[in-house]
Write a protein that holds these residues in place. Structure first.
Motif, PDB file in Angstrom:
ATOM      1  N   MET A  57     -60.712   6.692  -5.990  1.00 29.01           N
ATOM      2  CA  MET A  57     -61.573   5.889  -6.863  1.00 29.01           C
ATOM      3  C   MET A  57     -60.818   5.425  -8.103  1.00 29.01           C
ATOM      4  N   ALA A  58     -60.040   6.327  -8.706  1.00 32.05           N
ATOM      5  CA  ALA A  58     -59.281   5.967  -9.906  1.00 32.05           C
ATOM      6  C   ALA A  58     -58.240   4.899  -9.597  1.00 32.05           C
ATOM      7  N   ARG A  59     -57.549   5.066  -8.481  1.00 26.80           N
ATOM      8  CA  ARG A  59     -56.546   4.062  -8.109  1.00 26.80           C
ATOM      9  C   ARG A  59     -57.197   2.717  -7.789  1.00 26.80           C
ATOM     10  N   LYS A  60     -58.283   2.748  -7.040  1.00 23.58           N
ATOM     11  CA  LYS A  60     -58.935   1.516  -6.618  1.00 23.58           C
ATOM     12  C   LYS A  60     -59.546   0.773  -7.807  1.00 23.58           C
ATOM     13  N   TYR A  61     -59.986   1.515  -8.792  1.00 21.71           N
ATOM     14  CA  TYR A  61     -60.537   0.891 -10.003  1.00 21.71           C
ATOM     15  C   TYR A  61     -59.518  -0.057 -10.618  1.00 21.71           C
ATOM     16  N   HIS A  62     -58.299   0.442 -10.795  1.00 18.50           N
ATOM     17  CA  HIS A  62     -57.274  -0.380 -11.432  1.00 18.50           C
ATOM     18  C   HIS A  62     -56.813  -1.509 -10.513  1.00 18.50           C
ATOM     19  N   ALA A  63     -56.699  -1.215  -9.221  1.00 14.36           N
ATOM     20  CA  ALA A  63     -56.299  -2.262  -8.277  1.00 14.36           C
ATOM     21  C   ALA A  63     -57.307  -3.403  -8.272  1.00 14.36           C
TER      22      ALA A  63
ATOM     23  N   LYS B 131     -59.083  -4.307 -10.662  1.00 13.11           N
ATOM     24  CA  LYS B 131     -58.992  -5.021 -11.928  1.00 13.11           C
ATOM     25  C   LYS B 131     -57.714  -5.858 -12.026  1.00 13.11           C
ATOM     26  N   GLY B 132     -56.924  -5.866 -10.930  1.00 11.54           N
ATOM     27  CA  GLY B 132     -55.698  -6.647 -10.920  1.00 11.54           C
ATOM     28  C   GLY B 132     -54.459  -5.887 -11.334  1.00 11.54           C
ATOM     29  N   HIS B 133     -54.550  -4.542 -11.346  1.00  8.08           N
ATOM     30  CA  HIS B 133     -53.396  -3.724 -11.742  1.00  8.08           C
ATOM     31  C   HIS B 133     -53.110  -2.636 -10.697  1.00  8.08           C
ATOM     32  N   PRO B 134     -52.682  -3.038  -9.502  1.00 12.35           N
ATOM     33  CA  PRO B 134     -52.384  -2.045  -8.464  1.00 12.35           C
ATOM     34  C   PRO B 134     -51.220  -1.127  -8.813  1.00 12.35           C
ATOM     35  N   GLU B 135     -50.409  -1.540  -9.792  1.00 12.74           N
ATOM     36  CA  GLU B 135     -49.298  -0.682 -10.219  1.00 12.74           C
ATOM     37  C   GLU B 135     -49.784   0.562 -10.950  1.00 12.74           C
ATOM     38  N   ARG B 136     -51.039   0.553 -11.389  1.00 14.58           N
ATOM     39  CA  ARG B 136     -51.580   1.707 -12.112  1.00 14.58           C
ATOM     40  C   ARG B 136     -52.218   2.658 -11.094  1.00 14.58           C
ATOM     41  N   PHE B 137     -51.400   3.543 -10.550  1.00 18.76           N
ATOM     42  CA  PHE B 137     -51.884   4.470  -9.524  1.00 18.76           C
ATOM     43  C   PHE B 137     -51.547   5.925  -9.822  1.00 18.76           C
ATOM     44  N   ARG B 138     -50.761   6.181 -10.835  1.00 18.16           N
ATOM     45  CA  ARG B 138     -50.316   7.539 -11.111  1.00 18.16           C
ATOM     46  C   ARG B 138     -51.386   8.315 -11.889  1.00 18.16           C
TER      47      ARG B 138
ATOM     48  N   GLU C 121     -68.969   1.820 -13.794  1.00 14.59           N
ATOM     49  CA  GLU C 121     -67.700   1.138 -14.024  1.00 14.59           C
ATOM     50  C   GLU C 121     -66.565   1.804 -13.257  1.00 14.59           C
ATOM     51  N   ALA C 122     -66.465   3.121 -13.332  1.00 16.91           N
ATOM     52  CA  ALA C 122     -65.372   3.827 -12.653  1.00 16.91           C
ATOM     53  C   ALA C 122     -65.435   3.651 -11.139  1.00 16.91           C
ATOM     54  N   ALA C 123     -66.640   3.529 -10.611  1.00 16.89           N
ATOM     55  CA  ALA C 123     -66.811   3.396  -9.160  1.00 16.89           C
ATOM     56  C   ALA C 123     -66.778   1.946  -8.702  1.00 16.89           C
ATOM     57  N   SER C 124     -66.527   1.015  -9.597  1.00 17.17           N
ATOM     58  CA  SER C 124     -66.686  -0.405  -9.271  1.00 17.17           C
ATOM     59  C   SER C 124     -65.727  -0.902  -8.204  1.00 17.17           C
ATOM     60  N   GLY C 125     -64.608  -0.231  -8.018  1.00 16.66           N
ATOM     61  CA  GLY C 125     -63.670  -0.660  -6.978  1.00 16.66           C
ATOM     62  C   GLY C 125     -64.026  -0.175  -5.589  1.00 16.66           C
ATOM     63  N   MET C 126     -64.955   0.784  -5.499  1.00 17.69           N
ATOM     64  CA  MET C 126     -65.311   1.382  -4.207  1.00 17.69           C
ATOM     65  C   MET C 126     -66.390   0.540  -3.541  1.00 17.69           C
ATOM     66  N   THR C 127     -65.948  -0.542  -2.950  1.00 17.76           N
ATOM     67  CA  THR C 127     -66.854  -1.495  -2.315  1.00 17.76           C
ATOM     68  C   THR C 127     -66.924  -1.231  -0.814  1.00 17.76           C
ATOM     69  N   LEU C 128     -67.703  -2.030  -0.118  1.00 22.39           N
ATOM     70  CA  LEU C 128     -67.957  -1.836   1.304  1.00 22.39           C
ATOM     71  C   LEU C 128     -66.674  -1.632   2.101  1.00 22.39           C
ATOM     72  N   GLY C 129     -66.611  -0.491   2.811  1.00 18.88           N
ATOM     73  CA  GLY C 129     -65.491  -0.209   3.695  1.00 18.88           C
ATOM     74  C   GLY C 129     -64.286   0.446   3.061  1.00 18.88           C
ATOM     75  N   THR C 130     -64.298   0.662   1.732  1.00 18.27           N
ATOM     76  CA  THR C 130     -63.112   1.221   1.076  1.00 18.27           C
ATOM     77  C   THR C 130     -62.975   2.725   1.252  1.00 18.27           C
ATOM     78  N   HIS C 131     -64.058   3.401   1.616  1.00 18.85           N
ATOM     79  CA  HIS C 131     -63.996   4.849   1.800  1.00 18.85           C
ATOM     80  C   HIS C 131     -65.096   5.241   2.777  1.00 18.85           C
ATOM     81  N   GLY C 132     -64.959   6.423   3.383  1.00 22.08           N
ATOM     82  CA  GLY C 132     -65.978   6.835   4.332  1.00 22.08           C
ATOM     83  C   GLY C 132     -65.851   8.286   4.730  1.00 22.08           C
ATOM     84  N   THR C 133     -66.845   8.765   5.467  1.00 23.82           N
ATOM     85  CA  THR C 133     -66.865  10.137   5.957  1.00 23.82           C
ATOM     86  C   THR C 133     -67.843  10.212   7.124  1.00 23.82           C
ATOM     87  N   THR C 134     -67.506  11.014   8.119  1.00 25.39           N
ATOM     88  CA  THR C 134     -68.419  11.184   9.251  1.00 25.39           C
ATOM     89  C   THR C 134     -69.565  12.129   8.908  1.00 25.39           C
TER      90      THR C 134
END
Length: 406
Positions: free
Chosen positions: A114-120, A122-129, A267-280
């Motif tokens: 979620m943290a990585r996807k948030y920045h990605a 927002k246009g900043h995929p380099e922010r993943f650490r 806001e923090a979850a805003s990058g977690m859109t349809l299909g970005t994560h899942g669980t059975t």
């Protein structure tokens, strides 16, 4: 009668656990009971999992009723009980979004993604650490052992997953130096469980919030062990008035049923859109029914306040115990009913002797023994546990004196 425990040499289970030579057939409240009727006072609670003890009537009734209805449908369909549980968690916390998982490690995986996807997004995929802290434990997946940073869990599993920068515990200078244009988030346990019951100072948690706000980072709290009333608040960060952006929970929320969750702001979850994560299995009807039942009890008026009252009594009694056994007990650590005894003698010896005295406790790093009793314990349970701890410390003192006498 249930079969006796299988010896390590006879077991066909993968030998990754040093199992004690005891097995339990049933439980009642804070008591775990073997097939022959031997009773153990359980101050480990499945490592802070059995928040309401064993066979809690409300949990048993709820699970039994749900088992007679429907067990699993998958997340392809509506989840009314999941919606209800998620809404209750949001109403009781900072969160506005919830993703259900089966375990704490999965909740942390979700938090990391979620943290990585948030920045990605927002246009900043380099922010993943993600910056983490020495002594941390965040799970056993490849990503979460990298986040925890403990070499004993990383060795032998190939290259360490990239994206985690670990800094010393409570070191502002090192923390600020670790933040780069690639940093996405800071991740910390308000109290380190596996790391030895080390409480993060409130001022440092406030500093983390400030640093995140200054640098556009997300603050992740791992409250898997500290949450759901364990420390005398619903979640430990409430003691300090510091709010995270993302929080992982598990253990106590299922009361013994496997489940976890990742909670976040909108806001923090805003990058977690349809299909970005899942669980059975995450969010299945059985888990959701039990999670709601746990909240029925834990969020009832006066319950968490009583945890704080009982915890104070236990901590005071442990301080007296330390005074009686200064050669064994060095320090009392922790908050609420998440307490630790920092020892002078090996914690493995203490765990084994306590079990011989009919008390179950759990080892931790930094030569600590954890006391993680069910949240439903009474003053009588506290008195009984302290009596058995007293006998345990006394037996260890006697064993230390024997060689000199010979």
């Amino acid at each position: 009668m249930a079969p006796a425990p299988v010896s390590a040499s006879q077991s066909v289970l993968v030998p990754t656990y040093a199992r004690a030579p005891v097995a339990f057939e049933r439980g009642e409240g804070p008591w775990a009971i073997t097939a022959d009727g031997t009773r153990y006072l359980d101050f480990g609670a499945g490592i802070a999992v059995n928040a309401l003890g064993h066979a809690h009537p409300h949990l048993v009734k709820t699970l039994t009723e749900q088992a007679g209805k429907i067990w699993h449908t998958s997340n392809l369909y509506g989840a009314p009980d999941g919606e209800r549980l998620a809404r209750r968690l949001c109403e009781a916390t900072f969160a506005e979004r919830v993703f259900f998982t089966n375990s704490g490690a999965e909740a942390n995986e979700c938090a990391i993604k979620m943290a990585r996807k948030y920045h990605a997004a927002k246009g900043h995929p380099e922010r993943f650490r993600i910056v983490t802290f020495e002594g941390a434990f965040h799970g056993r997946t490849l990503a979460t052992i990298a986040a925890g940073g403990q070499q004993k869990y990383i060795d032998g599993f190939g290259p360490k997953v990239d994206g985690f920068d670990q800094v010393p515990f409570d070191d502002e200078k090192a923390l600020r130096a670790a933040i780069t244009p690639e940093t996405a988030a800071l991740m910390i346990e308000p109290i380190q469980g596996e790391g030895g019951l080390r409480s993060v100072p409130g001022r440092f948690l406030k500093l983390l919030r400030q640093i995140c706000d200054e640098n556009g980072l997300l603050l992740i709290f791992d409250e898997i062990q500290t949450g759901v009333g364990r420390t005398g608040k619903f979640f430990a960060h409430e003691h300090y008035g510091v709010t995270p952006d993302i929080m992982s929970i598990a253990k106590g929320i299922g009361g013994g049923f496997p489940m976890g969750a990742c909670l976040a702001t909108e806001e923090a979850a805003s990058g977690m859109t349809l299909g970005t994560h899942g669980t059975t299995f995450g969010g299945n009807p059985l888990a959701m029914a039990v999670g709601n039942a746990v909240l029925d009890v834990v969020l009832a008026p006066g319950f968490i306040e009583n945890v704080g009252r009982i915890a104070l009594r236990l901590k005071q009694s442990l301080a007296e115990l330390k005074d009686r056994h200064p050669g064994v007990i060095e320090e009392i650590r922790g908050e609420g009913l998440m307490l630790g005894l920092k020892l002078h003698t090996p914690n493995t010896d203490f765990v084994n002797e306590a079990r011989a005295q009919g008390l179950l406790v759990v080892g931790a790093g930094d030569n600590v023994v954890r006391l993680l009793p069910p949240l439903i314990i009474t003053e009588a349970d506290v008195a009984e546990a302290v009596s058995r701890l007293d006998k345990t410390a006394g037996a260890i003192e006697a064993s230390l004196k024997r060689p000199a006498a010979e």
